[in-house]
Design a protein around this motif. Structure first.
Motif, PDB file in Angstrom:
ATOM      1  N   ASP A 190      39.104  41.494 107.232  1.00 47.32           N
ATOM      2  CA  ASP A 190      39.022  40.607 106.173  1.00 47.32           C
ATOM      3  C   ASP A 190      40.795  40.382 106.072  1.00 47.32           C
ATOM      4  O   ASP A 190      41.559  40.586 106.952  1.00 47.32           O
ATOM      5  N   ARG A 191      40.927  39.454 105.098  1.00 46.77           N
ATOM      6  CA  ARG A 191      42.380  38.927 104.956  1.00 46.77           C
ATOM      7  C   ARG A 191      43.155  39.957 104.737  1.00 46.77           C
ATOM      8  O   ARG A 191      43.276  40.960 104.114  1.00 46.77           O
ATOM      9  N   GLY A 192      44.294  40.247 105.631  1.00 42.85           N
ATOM     10  CA  GLY A 192      45.134  41.159 105.681  1.00 42.85           C
ATOM     11  C   GLY A 192      44.795  42.467 106.174  1.00 42.85           C
ATOM     12  O   GLY A 192      45.569  43.458 106.156  1.00 42.85           O
ATOM     13  N   VAL A 193      43.470  42.782 106.265  1.00 46.61           N
ATOM     14  CA  VAL A 193      43.163  44.073 106.905  1.00 46.61           C
ATOM     15  C   VAL A 193      42.859  43.949 108.454  1.00 46.61           C
ATOM     16  O   VAL A 193      41.982  43.366 108.879  1.00 46.61           O
ATOM     17  N   LYS A 194      43.607  44.822 109.093  1.00 38.79           N
ATOM     18  CA  LYS A 194      43.493  44.675 110.663  1.00 38.79           C
ATOM     19  C   LYS A 194      43.378  46.174 110.957  1.00 38.79           C
ATOM     20  O   LYS A 194      43.833  47.193 110.752  1.00 38.79           O
TER      21      LYS A 194
END
Length: 106
Positions: free
Chosen positions: A81-85
């Protein structure tokens, strides 16, 4: 004892030949229908994992979908997700995520 084996060998040569041919046939069927396709599938999976690159959409063995953010050695960082790595082993990547879900329904 040897004379008994010689007497019995005359009629059992053909039946022994048929038994050997039967076992060779069974082993051949197992090889061509089970072992060989599995080896091909493993070879294709290894090739897929070796050719992973940044930006590919993939699915892990656990079913997590994500886009590859980076590839370092034996690890892959997925952006889920955006920003979730999240970081995974390359071997945990199962397949490429299909871009169009409608195609898989057909």
């Amino acid at each position: 004892m040897f004379s008994i084996l010689l007497q019995a060998s005359g009629s059992s040569n053909t039946s022994m030949l048929y038994n050997v041919l039967l076992w060779v046939g069974i082993i051949g069927v197992f090889y061509f229908f089970m072992i060989r396709p599995q080896q091909k599938k493993q070879k294709d999976q290894k090739s897929f994992v070796d050719n992973l690159k940044k930006g590919d959409n993939v699915v892990t063995i656990g079913g997590l979908h994500g886009r590859i953010a980076s590839v370092e050695g034996t690890t892959v960082t997925l952006e889920v997700d955006r920003g979730v790595k999240m970081t995974f082993e390359k071997s945990s990547i199962s397949r490429e995520a299909s871009a169009k879900p409608a195609e898989s329904d057909k």
